[in-house]
Design a protein around this motif. Sequence first.
Motif, PDB file in Angstrom:
ATOM      1  N   ASN A  46      38.500  42.885  38.219  1.00  0.00           N
ATOM      2  CA  ASN A  46      37.757  42.391  39.385  1.00  0.00           C
ATOM      3  C   ASN A  46      36.260  42.652  39.256  1.00  0.00           C
ATOM      4  O   ASN A  46      35.466  42.073  40.003  1.00  0.00           O
ATOM      5  CB  ASN A  46      38.285  43.010  40.679  1.00  0.00           C
ATOM      6  CG  ASN A  46      38.286  44.520  40.654  1.00  0.00           C
ATOM      7  OD1 ASN A  46      38.771  45.124  39.694  1.00  0.00           O
ATOM      8  ND2 ASN A  46      37.781  45.147  41.695  1.00  0.00           N
ATOM      9  N   TYR A  62      45.509  47.735  33.789  1.00  0.00           N
ATOM     10  CA  TYR A  62      45.133  46.918  34.942  1.00  0.00           C
ATOM     11  C   TYR A  62      45.389  45.448  34.659  1.00  0.00           C
ATOM     12  O   TYR A  62      45.070  44.948  33.574  1.00  0.00           O
ATOM     13  CB  TYR A  62      43.646  47.095  35.278  1.00  0.00           C
ATOM     14  CG  TYR A  62      43.342  48.309  36.131  1.00  0.00           C
ATOM     15  CD1 TYR A  62      42.706  48.178  37.358  1.00  0.00           C
ATOM     16  CD2 TYR A  62      43.706  49.580  35.721  1.00  0.00           C
ATOM     17  CE1 TYR A  62      42.426  49.284  38.151  1.00  0.00           C
ATOM     18  CE2 TYR A  62      43.434  50.691  36.503  1.00  0.00           C
ATOM     19  CZ  TYR A  62      42.790  50.542  37.717  1.00  0.00           C
ATOM     20  OH  TYR A  62      42.527  51.634  38.499  1.00  0.00           O
ATOM     21  N   PRO A  92      45.086  41.281  36.424  1.00  0.00           N
ATOM     22  CA  PRO A  92      44.140  40.531  37.260  1.00  0.00           C
ATOM     23  C   PRO A  92      44.529  40.602  38.725  1.00  0.00           C
ATOM     24  O   PRO A  92      45.710  40.711  39.068  1.00  0.00           O
ATOM     25  CB  PRO A  92      44.257  39.099  36.726  1.00  0.00           C
ATOM     26  CG  PRO A  92      45.591  39.038  36.068  1.00  0.00           C
ATOM     27  CD  PRO A  92      45.900  40.402  35.555  1.00  0.00           C
ATOM     28  N   PRO A  93      43.543  40.544  39.634  1.00  0.00           N
ATOM     29  CA  PRO A  93      43.857  40.533  41.060  1.00  0.00           C
ATOM     30  C   PRO A  93      44.651  39.282  41.423  1.00  0.00           C
ATOM     31  O   PRO A  93      44.409  38.211  40.870  1.00  0.00           O
ATOM     32  CB  PRO A  93      42.481  40.516  41.735  1.00  0.00           C
ATOM     33  CG  PRO A  93      41.507  40.918  40.686  1.00  0.00           C
ATOM     34  CD  PRO A  93      42.092  40.484  39.381  1.00  0.00           C
ATOM     35  N   PRO A  94      45.617  39.392  42.333  1.00  0.00           N
ATOM     36  CA  PRO A  94      46.293  38.186  42.815  1.00  0.00           C
ATOM     37  C   PRO A  94      45.266  37.216  43.395  1.00  0.00           C
ATOM     38  O   PRO A  94      44.260  37.634  43.978  1.00  0.00           O
ATOM     39  CB  PRO A  94      47.228  38.719  43.909  1.00  0.00           C
ATOM     40  CG  PRO A  94      47.430  40.160  43.566  1.00  0.00           C
ATOM     41  CD  PRO A  94      46.150  40.609  42.946  1.00  0.00           C
ATOM     42  N   SER A 148      44.036  37.773  47.049  1.00  0.00           N
ATOM     43  CA  SER A 148      43.798  39.148  47.496  1.00  0.00           C
ATOM     44  C   SER A 148      42.330  39.469  47.721  1.00  0.00           C
ATOM     45  O   SER A 148      41.990  40.631  47.982  1.00  0.00           O
ATOM     46  CB  SER A 148      44.361  40.134  46.472  1.00  0.00           C
ATOM     47  OG  SER A 148      43.643  40.050  45.245  1.00  0.00           O
ATOM     48  N   GLY A 180      43.253  44.510  41.196  1.00  0.00           N
ATOM     49  CA  GLY A 180      44.539  44.088  40.679  1.00  0.00           C
ATOM     50  C   GLY A 180      45.543  45.215  40.613  1.00  0.00           C
ATOM     51  O   GLY A 180      45.196  46.396  40.724  1.00  0.00           O
ATOM     52  N   HIS A 194      48.128  47.862  38.861  1.00  0.00           N
ATOM     53  CA  HIS A 194      48.002  48.612  37.623  1.00  0.00           C
ATOM     54  C   HIS A 194      49.131  49.616  37.466  1.00  0.00           C
ATOM     55  O   HIS A 194      49.670  50.139  38.446  1.00  0.00           O
ATOM     56  CB  HIS A 194      46.645  49.311  37.503  1.00  0.00           C
ATOM     57  CG  HIS A 194      46.100  49.878  38.766  1.00  0.00           C
ATOM     58  ND1 HIS A 194      46.173  51.219  39.090  1.00  0.00           N
ATOM     59  CD2 HIS A 194      45.434  49.299  39.791  1.00  0.00           C
ATOM     60  CE1 HIS A 194      45.580  51.435  40.261  1.00  0.00           C
ATOM     61  NE2 HIS A 194      45.128  50.286  40.712  1.00  0.00           N
TER      62      HIS A 194
END
Length: 502
Positions: free
Chosen positions: A64, A287, A289-291, A294, A299, A301
């Motif tokens: 992120n 880690y 990726p962020p959804p 979101s 993300g 982890h």
Amino acid sequence: MHSPVPDVVLIGGGIMSAHVGVMLKRLDPRLAIVVYEAAPDLARESSDGWNNAGTGHAGLCELNYTPPPVVAGAPVDVTKAVDIFARFEQSRQFWSYAVTHGLAPSPAEWIRAVPHLSFVRGASPVAFLRARHAALKAHPFFRSMEFTADRDALRRWAPLLIDGRADGPVAATRIDAGTDVNFGELSRRLLAWLGVQDGCRVFTGHRVTGLRRAAGEWDLTVRHVDSSNSHPVRARFVFIGAGGGTIPLLRATGLSVAHGLGAFPIAGQWLICDEPDIVARHFGKVYGPPPPDSGALGGPHLDVRHLHGRRVLLFGPFATWTTKFLHRTGRLTDLPRSIRADNLGTLLRTGAHNVVLTRFLIKQAFQSMADRLRALREFYPEARDADWRLIDAGIRVQALKRADAGRLHFGTEVVTAPDGTLAALLGASPGASVSTNIALQVIQTCFAQKLRAPDGHSRMKAMIPTFDTDLGLPAAAASYAGRSAAIDDLLQLRPRLSATGS
């Protein structure tokens, strides 16, 4: 002798107050400093080892911090990752100083070397990770970062990620010079040192319930939690580093910066595993990726943690609904009691501008255990239900400012009174990792005269050798030769940077 009017009052007994207090005391040993913590012991809210990921956030694995470019084929912007790395490097320098001078003993109990990995699945994410790796390696901070899309190499790095995984593109980056930090243990050591210094006291079980301006100083009302008895305290300077408890206290000051300020709490949960055979097979913080829905929450982890003398695995975090501002000492009435006429519009605008994020949080809150385990198996395909259990973690309170017009800004921010007699910290991640930089901001803004004192600059230089250097500049980064020797020796790492960038 303990001063009847302390020079400094620190509200909150966690990582932020620990750094502000110790750095100020080392900068000027004459200062009288008092710490008030509402809980019966120190650093048990967001600083506690179970309530955060323990990642030494340095931009090494957090996707992120390097969002995909809007235009396909454009270079990946690594500005934020470089900034976070530079600020975490200041923390490493100060911790090295703290170890060397006995301010934070037994460092092996609160910091360890743990590789940091970013892991993606699918052709497009793999292409992005490759581009991200190329952009980061161009900066001296990240020259030791490796990239691979080879499954055999990935299995050597993190076998849990690969065993049992169906065919398809996968890739990861890895850098060995990452860290796992128990911020709660570090806080308790720093505050233990501070509490026995001349003119300093650290009180637990004491809640600050009132804060108002009075004749160039601050009048506080402090209540003993067990007896409910209250007493007044006057202070020349106040730092509010109370996590979720900061916003109500900041609003009580009447300062313009607090006008219209709202708050929204987000609780966290972890899946944890302490089965020795499984834990022994994973050594890293991985880690993803962020959804897509979101926002900037970060993300998921899969992390190895060293807590209370044992290794465990944590996966998450999962967001859940709460109306409390603090995990242990908060009340269910915290959120409703925080709503006032001046911040109601701020709350409504934020909700209207963040419908996608709101839906994501609601969806997270209504997840079943089976849903969470399915998310885990996207990282660890062979995970068994019986090996994992759910625990509550810390609470993150998002500050909502009127001036932001409904836009959310995740991260940390120091706000100060115009006359420099009060400072407060808003925000969460990467707060603990950059606590040294945050304390430095407070000192530079509110105690600048102490840095200008005859020995002020040299004292700060001893604590943070690069405090007056912009390490984010490539030339400065390339010439930085590693100033955290005690920490590097402990972690058995070479200095992370050198004049040749090797």
